[in-house]
Design an enzyme around this catalytic site. Sequence first.
Site, mmCIF file in Angstrom:
data_model
loop_
_atom_site.group_PDB
_atom_site.id
_atom_site.type_symbol
_atom_site.label_atom_id
_atom_site.label_comp_id
_atom_site.label_asym_id
_atom_site.label_seq_id
_atom_site.Cartn_x
_atom_site.Cartn_y
_atom_site.Cartn_z
ATOM 1 N N GLY A 170 -12.607 -61.610 66.336
ATOM 2 C CA GLY A 170 -13.768 -62.006 67.125
ATOM 3 C C GLY A 170 -13.819 -63.476 67.496
ATOM 4 O O GLY A 170 -14.860 -63.999 67.844
ATOM 5 N N ASN A 214 -5.594 -54.430 65.001
ATOM 6 C CA ASN A 214 -6.962 -54.146 64.592
ATOM 7 C C ASN A 214 -7.008 -52.743 64.041
ATOM 8 O O ASN A 214 -6.731 -51.782 64.756
ATOM 9 C CB ASN A 214 -7.912 -54.291 65.771
ATOM 10 C CG ASN A 214 -8.077 -55.739 66.163
ATOM 11 O OD1 ASN A 214 -8.421 -56.577 65.346
ATOM 12 N ND2 ASN A 214 -7.796 -56.045 67.412
ATOM 13 N N ARG A 218 -9.107 -50.466 63.365
ATOM 14 C CA ARG A 218 -10.426 -49.847 63.558
ATOM 15 C C ARG A 218 -10.573 -49.415 65.010
ATOM 16 O O ARG A 218 -9.709 -49.693 65.834
ATOM 17 C CB ARG A 218 -11.501 -50.876 63.255
ATOM 18 C CG ARG A 218 -11.288 -52.158 64.065
ATOM 19 C CD ARG A 218 -12.451 -53.090 63.967
ATOM 20 N NE ARG A 218 -12.107 -54.439 64.340
ATOM 21 C CZ ARG A 218 -12.095 -54.943 65.560
ATOM 22 N NH1 ARG A 218 -12.377 -54.165 66.590
ATOM 23 N NH2 ARG A 218 -11.765 -56.189 65.791
#
Lengths: 504, 169
Positions: free
Chosen positions: A166, A292, A294
């Site tokens: 992020g 990532n 997820r």
Amino acid sequence: MPKIRKVLVANRGEIAIRVMRTCKELGIATVAVYSEADRAALHVRTADQAYFVGPPPSRESYLVQQRIIDAAKQAGADAIHPGYGFLSENASFVRTCEAAGITFIGPPASAMDAMGEKTRARANMIKAGVPVVPGSTEPFASLEEARVYAEKIGFPVMLKAAGGGGGKGMRKVERIADFDSSWRAAKSEAMNAFGNDAVYIEKYLEKPHHVEIQVFADQHGNTIHLNERECSAQRRHQKVVEETPSPILTPELRAKMGEVAVKAAKAVNYVGAGTVEFLVDVHRNFYFLEMNTRLQVEHPVTEWVTGLDLVALQIKAAEGEKLPLTAAPEPRGHSIEVRVYAEDPARNFMPSPGKITYLRVPGGPNVRDDSGVFPGYTVPNFYDPMISKLSVWAPTRREAIARAQRALSEYVVKGITTNIRYLKAILAHPEFIGGDYDTSFLTREHEALLGVEDAKLSEMALLASAVHAYQRDQKRAKTLPSASGQGGGTGGVSPWKLALRTRR
Amino acid sequence: MRYFTKQQGQKEALPVDLEPLGNDKYRLTVGGKTYEVDALMLEHGTMTMLVDGQSYGVEFEENGDEVGVLLRGQVNRFDVADERRLRLRAGNAAFSVEGKQLVTAPMPGKVVKVLVKVGDEVKEGQGLVVVEAMKMENELKSPKAGKVTELFAKEGTAVENNAKLVVVE
């Protein structure tokens, strides 16, 4: 493995609702968790059951593993979906779930371990023969050591939080003079965001594209990729606009990157939905950036173009079902997603929490709005500023841009400031329309993206502001008659007469 | 009726003369130009405005003395005052960056760092306070060069929107 009957969604906002929607369609009951700040949030109402997990700061609520597990047990949930952020990439949480006999809808802890720490992931990928961006594979013992390394690989360099994501704990450093302060800032941000202040260094690639490949694996060793997403429209390393197919990828490059992504996933025995992020340089060389482990914010564009429901696939993979397809479907048409943030681009993207006093959400053919807000909702100060994701589909890229523009023009959010106008400016920018924008696009074109002010509209706005002031004054004069008995501004009508009028 | 409107980012306030013609119609004069405006106010602070056969859906957003005007996707912010209010406000310098400047919190948040102390000389654009909101850190800068005369911000405390933080004189 038995079928999942009840899922606790360990998240909030749009993603919690997104997951619950699929659960409902699959006949699976849903459980929400909420902090004190989220009692009125939409995900609480969307769920069948809801449990309180603590005070507003996520560290004291959504990130407290035991509270989430207790809620799941109390509710009788047999599985937990973590959404993205929070505990979604926390291997220890996966183990806690397993120990509690609860299915974690996501990859195994071992795969998260292998990919979670970015430095370890890089080392693993080098071992698997995946090309990585040149840089350090080990965290540094001291600032001095880090500075020496940065000088060795040459400026500019990127500082990155090993446990990060992020864009937090991430800094581009242009020259040695800025190194120490950037290093300290990156470490402090990383500590705050991830509870881990390890920062590593990468060579900064000039004008790269951020292209990521969606991968999917079942428990039977089948791993496929589901094409790419172009995510180069970023600000502070946070994605703002995403699209698929990437306008710079050829079918050959897609196949090659897809193959490498699958190899990366297989190297860590991946299961479920994951994303392998790459930087693509001007010569169309690509380098592994991170994985990532997820579901990602930008998954809707992949869903539009493949026709798949990725959350449904995640649940089925967790139940032990085999993947329903053996290869990536050919990309069908084009999809674009824009992220609506509660922030003010004109004031250096200042966050804008507060009450949404009015909301009009776009509609029409092939428009999807994944949102966690509603009129009257107060956007809390404690969580990320993303409040909605607007995505569209169209047969061609050109039509998708026009559709996204049209949809944005319908979007009205009042009470808080949003980046909607800024998003429109991005979609109208020649570089975006041209399809060859790199990760520096938004920073480079910052002024242009803010400055597209139509003088005629400003003039009309000025007139409107004066009429507004006049009407406001009139209303005040009517509702607040002056103490002298002279109805201020209404031609001397007495307050008694005014009172009588309203009674009639 | 005369209003003074100052657009955000501009130094000068423009006088706008407004004459109500009844039936939601107005005659507005600004910069020597006169417009006939049909402006119908609807619920939720929405206005439908007709000028020279052009139709505009206008959305307003009030924030203290400031009003945000959203019109065909463009947002302009204005500070609008009539003569009486202008006189009242002459002292607190809302229309200029001369004199005493109060820096307030632009959003609710948490003060994570105070970068100055009372008595410090600061340059225009120098960071004064860092406020965190929605997981982002924002450095609030000095609107002018001067001296820090008052400090309300305390590290680690929560602040409301528009809370007083620093005075630069």
